[in-house]
Scaffold this motif. Structure first.
Motif, PDB file in Angstrom:
ATOM      1  N   VAL A 160       0.830  -1.207   0.000  1.00  7.48           N
ATOM      2  CA  VAL A 160       0.000   0.000   0.000  1.00  7.48           C
ATOM      3  C   VAL A 160       0.859   1.250   0.000  1.00  7.48           C
ATOM      4  CG1 VAL A 160      -1.696   1.334   1.298  1.00  7.48           C
ATOM      5  CG2 VAL A 160      -1.937  -1.142   1.113  1.00  7.48           C
ATOM      6  N   GLN A 161       1.852   1.281   0.858  1.00  6.34           N
ATOM      7  CA  GLN A 161       2.703   2.462   0.955  1.00  6.34           C
ATOM      8  C   GLN A 161       3.529   2.644  -0.317  1.00  6.34           C
ATOM      9  OE1 GLN A 161       5.154   2.582   4.431  1.00  6.34           O
ATOM     10  NE2 GLN A 161       5.946   4.622   4.027  1.00  6.34           N
ATOM     11  N   SER A 162       4.021   1.554  -0.862  1.00  7.68           N
ATOM     12  CA  SER A 162       4.846   1.640  -2.071  1.00  7.68           C
ATOM     13  C   SER A 162       4.047   2.181  -3.246  1.00  7.68           C
ATOM     14  CB  SER A 162       5.417   0.264  -2.416  1.00  7.68           C
ATOM     15  OG  SER A 162       6.249  -0.218  -1.392  1.00  7.68           O
ATOM     16  N   ILE A 163       2.867   1.614  -3.489  1.00 14.59           N
ATOM     17  CA  ILE A 163       2.074   2.024  -4.636  1.00 14.59           C
ATOM     18  C   ILE A 163       1.524   3.430  -4.434  1.00 14.59           C
ATOM     19  CG2 ILE A 163      -0.185   1.161  -3.898  1.00 14.59           C
ATOM     20  CD1 ILE A 163       1.299   0.633  -7.384  1.00 14.59           C
ATOM     21  N   GLY A 164       1.194   3.787  -3.179  1.00 11.59           N
ATOM     22  CA  GLY A 164       0.664   5.119  -2.903  1.00 11.59           C
ATOM     23  C   GLY A 164       1.716   6.202  -3.063  1.00 11.59           C
ATOM     24  N   THR A 165       2.906   5.943  -2.549  1.00 11.27           N
ATOM     25  CA  THR A 165       3.983   6.930  -2.625  1.00 11.27           C
ATOM     26  C   THR A 165       4.498   7.084  -4.037  1.00 11.27           C
ATOM     27  OG1 THR A 165       4.636   6.385  -0.367  1.00 11.27           O
ATOM     28  CG2 THR A 165       6.237   7.569  -1.712  1.00 11.27           C
ATOM     29  N   TRP A 166       4.671   5.958  -4.726  1.00 10.19           N
ATOM     30  CA  TRP A 166       5.275   5.987  -6.052  1.00 10.19           C
ATOM     31  C   TRP A 166       4.358   6.651  -7.068  1.00 10.19           C
ATOM     32  CZ3 TRP A 166       6.172   1.197  -9.628  1.00 10.19           C
ATOM     33  CH2 TRP A 166       6.960   1.587 -10.709  1.00 10.19           C
ATOM     34  N   LEU A 167       3.071   6.379  -6.999  1.00  8.99           N
ATOM     35  CA  LEU A 167       2.167   6.840  -8.047  1.00  8.99           C
ATOM     36  C   LEU A 167       1.422   8.117  -7.687  1.00  8.99           C
ATOM     37  CD1 LEU A 167       0.755   3.428  -9.328  1.00  8.99           C
ATOM     38  CD2 LEU A 167       2.688   4.759 -10.170  1.00  8.99           C
ATOM     39  N   HIS A 168       1.774   8.733  -6.573  1.00  8.76           N
ATOM     40  CA  HIS A 168       1.213  10.050  -6.272  1.00  8.76           C
ATOM     41  C   HIS A 168       1.971  11.092  -7.092  1.00  8.76           C
ATOM     42  CE1 HIS A 168      -0.923  13.067  -4.004  1.00  8.76           C
ATOM     43  NE2 HIS A 168       0.215  13.676  -3.745  1.00  8.76           N
ATOM     44  N   GLY A 169       1.242  11.944  -7.798  1.00 14.92           N
ATOM     45  CA  GLY A 169       1.876  12.886  -8.708  1.00 14.92           C
ATOM     46  C   GLY A 169       2.957  13.718  -8.046  1.00 14.92           C
ATOM     47  N   ASP A 170       4.202  13.577  -8.485  1.00 15.57           N
ATOM     48  CA  ASP A 170       5.318  14.286  -7.863  1.00 15.57           C
ATOM     49  C   ASP A 170       6.476  14.335  -8.856  1.00 15.57           C
ATOM     50  OD1 ASP A 170       7.012  15.521  -6.147  1.00 15.57           O
ATOM     51  OD2 ASP A 170       7.337  13.807  -4.834  1.00 15.57           O
ATOM     52  N   PHE A 171       6.983  15.541  -9.099  1.00 17.16           N
ATOM     53  CA  PHE A 171       8.107  15.706 -10.014  1.00 17.16           C
ATOM     54  C   PHE A 171       9.413  15.993  -9.284  1.00 17.16           C
ATOM     55  CE2 PHE A 171       4.541  16.355 -12.807  1.00 17.16           C
ATOM     56  CZ  PHE A 171       4.969  15.885 -14.032  1.00 17.16           C
ATOM     57  N   SER A 172       9.378  16.019  -7.963  1.00 13.96           N
ATOM     58  CA  SER A 172      10.580  16.397  -7.217  1.00 13.96           C
ATOM     59  C   SER A 172      11.692  15.364  -7.335  1.00 13.96           C
ATOM     60  CB  SER A 172      10.231  16.621  -5.739  1.00 13.96           C
ATOM     61  OG  SER A 172       9.724  15.435  -5.161  1.00 13.96           O
ATOM     62  N   MET A 173      11.324  14.112  -7.600  1.00 16.08           N
ATOM     63  CA  MET A 173      12.325  13.047  -7.676  1.00 16.08           C
ATOM     64  C   MET A 173      12.772  12.744  -9.097  1.00 16.08           C
ATOM     65  SD  MET A 173      12.780  12.410  -4.559  1.00 16.08           S
ATOM     66  CE  MET A 173      13.822  10.965  -4.709  1.00 16.08           C
ATOM     67  N   LEU A 174      12.249  13.501 -10.057  1.00 19.22           N
ATOM     68  CA  LEU A 174      12.634  13.258 -11.449  1.00 19.22           C
ATOM     69  C   LEU A 174      13.952  13.965 -11.744  1.00 19.22           C
ATOM     70  CD1 LEU A 174       9.296  13.460 -13.462  1.00 19.22           C
ATOM     71  CD2 LEU A 174      10.501  11.472 -12.597  1.00 19.22           C
ATOM     72  N   ILE A 175      14.979  13.185 -11.939  1.00 19.75           N
ATOM     73  CA  ILE A 175      16.295  13.716 -12.268  1.00 19.75           C
ATOM     74  C   ILE A 175      16.794  13.026 -13.528  1.00 19.75           C
ATOM     75  CG2 ILE A 175      16.862  14.258  -9.870  1.00 19.75           C
ATOM     76  CD1 ILE A 175      18.462  11.669  -9.739  1.00 19.75           C
ATOM     77  N   GLU A 176      17.953  13.398 -13.960  1.00 21.21           N
ATOM     78  CA  GLU A 176      18.537  12.803 -15.157  1.00 21.21           C
ATOM     79  C   GLU A 176      18.631  11.286 -15.000  1.00 21.21           C
ATOM     80  OE1 GLU A 176      22.532  13.371 -17.962  1.00 21.21           O
ATOM     81  OE2 GLU A 176      22.451  14.180 -15.931  1.00 21.21           O
ATOM     82  N   GLY A 177      18.102  10.567 -15.990  1.00 20.50           N
ATOM     83  CA  GLY A 177      18.097   9.120 -15.965  1.00 20.50           C
ATOM     84  C   GLY A 177      16.797   8.511 -15.472  1.00 20.50           C
ATOM     85  N   ARG A 178      15.860   9.359 -14.983  1.00 20.57           N
ATOM     86  CA  ARG A 178      14.610   8.836 -14.434  1.00 20.57           C
ATOM     87  C   ARG A 178      13.371   9.421 -15.112  1.00 20.57           C
ATOM     88  NH1 ARG A 178      14.429   8.478  -8.016  1.00 20.57           N
ATOM     89  NH2 ARG A 178      12.538   7.406  -8.673  1.00 20.57           N
ATOM     90  N   TYR A 179      13.557  10.243 -16.119  1.00 19.79           N
ATOM     91  CA  TYR A 179      12.407  10.877 -16.760  1.00 19.79           C
ATOM     92  C   TYR A 179      12.304  10.577 -18.247  1.00 19.79           C
ATOM     93  CZ  TYR A 179      15.308  14.340 -19.168  1.00 19.79           C
ATOM     94  OH  TYR A 179      16.202  14.948 -20.007  1.00 19.79           O
ATOM     95  N   GLU A 180      13.324   9.930 -18.810  1.00 21.08           N
ATOM     96  CA  GLU A 180      13.403   9.770 -20.258  1.00 21.08           C
ATOM     97  C   GLU A 180      12.258   8.954 -20.845  1.00 21.08           C
ATOM     98  OE1 GLU A 180      17.365  10.995 -18.851  1.00 21.08           O
ATOM     99  OE2 GLU A 180      15.893   9.511 -18.211  1.00 21.08           O
ATOM    100  N   LEU A 181      11.586   8.170 -20.017  1.00 19.38           N
ATOM    101  CA  LEU A 181      10.452   7.380 -20.504  1.00 19.38           C
ATOM    102  C   LEU A 181       9.347   8.269 -21.059  1.00 19.38           C
ATOM    103  CD1 LEU A 181       9.717   4.337 -20.625  1.00 19.38           C
ATOM    104  CD2 LEU A 181       8.436   4.668 -18.512  1.00 19.38           C
TER     105      LEU A 181
END
Length: 317
Positions: A160-181
């Protein structure tokens, strides 16, 4: 509406986004950046800006396509179960293929998003009471059913915590190598423009499209495929952005009309601008802390959605 003003605002807020944040980086330092400032700019700020622009642009166009094909101004990836289906696909990927790559997870999310959207369109065909407000309510209920299944599975397997945290809209963790998709959304946007006339004709109904020699089912499947691919890439990379694909196309069509090709680029620009402004607000409201963009987009988007509901008589379908 003067669309050159929207373009100017997009450039202005893009520059403002690059120099808004906790790190000591201002526009006056641009030509004399230290090594640390260069790392912040090129590893974090620029990838975040690019992600914001692509996500806002592509999700708005996805909503525009869905509204055209469903002949309803209140249908979007949020109100048709598309986002919830993509989230279920990501959870299934985490359960069955824990070592899968991001591309493999995105493929699974795409398949689930496509299936969920297709089921919603089939439900839409069976509904006789085609009120403009009733359709998205059905879609929200359908999405909540899928969301409940996702929550149950996540609870059952302690995710629950993993899916909730990961898929909550947030761009703060998008850095080089994690946004190219997100770059996968760009050719989809180009395809949407190429087939814009087909979507416009298909939006007039199956009988009308068939009389003009258009293969309605093929265009429908193509549109749903484009929407599912956009939704899967954005949800997997940046999380859920509620109501974005609903409100932006509505605002554009109020001024631009329903011809998809003439409004698609305005929709893309306004969608990118809206997401950009929401992200900047989230960074400055409780500075130096940050409010996730999923919250800011949800609050502003739901408010505009309620406004559109109150003026629903303007959308006689």
């Amino acid at each position: 509406m003067k669309w050159w003003i929207t373009g100017f605002l997009l450039i202005f807020f893009s520059i403002l986004s690059l120099f808004t944040g906790v790190s000591d980086l201002s526009i006056t330092d641009f030509f004399s950046l230290s090594d640390e400032q260069q790392e912040v700019l090129f590893v974090s700020r620029i990838p975040r800006l690019v992600s914001l622009l692509i996500a806002g642009m592509s999700m708005s166009i996805a909503g525009l396509i869905m509204q055209q094909l469903s002949q309803n101004k209140f249908v979007s990836p949020t109100t048709a179960g598309t986002m919830d289906s993509a989230r279920l696909g990501i959870l299934v990927g985490m359960l069955l293929f824990p070592s899968a790559s991001m591309m493999e997870k995105m493929l699974l999310a795409f398949l689930f998003a496509l299936a969920g959207t297709f089921v919603f369109m089939k439900i839409l065909d069976k509904i006789r009471y085609r009120d403009a407000v009733f359709i998205p309510l059905v879609g929200l209920m359908f999405g909540n059913i899928i969301g409940s299944v996702t929550t149950f599975l996540a609870y059952r397997f302690d995710l629950v915590q993993s899916i909730g945290t990961w898929l909550h809209g947030d761009f703060s963790m998008l850095i080089e190598g994690r946004y190219e998709l997100l770059y996968l959304s760009l050719p989809v946007v180009i395809l949407a423009y190429i087939f814009a006339h087909h979507f416009t004709i298909a939006g007039m109904g199956e009988d009308f499209a068939s009389n003009l020699g258009l293969s309605y089912q093929k265009v429908l499947y193509l549109g749903l495929g484009l929407v599912a691919l956009i939704t899967a890439s954005v949800v997997l990379t940046a999380g859920m952005l509620p109501f974005l694909g609903l409100i932006v196309p509505n605002i554009v069509t109020i001024y631009q009309g329903d011809h998809l090709r003439s409004s698609i680029w305005q929709t893309a620009v306004l969608g990118a601008l809206f997401v950009l402004v929401c992200d900047i607000l989230g960074r400055v409201i409780i500075y130096p802390y940050e409010i996730s963009i999923g919250l800011t987009v949800g609050v502003l988007g739901s408010g505009i959605f309620l406004y559109l509901l109150l003026r629903r008589r303007s959308y006689g379908l």
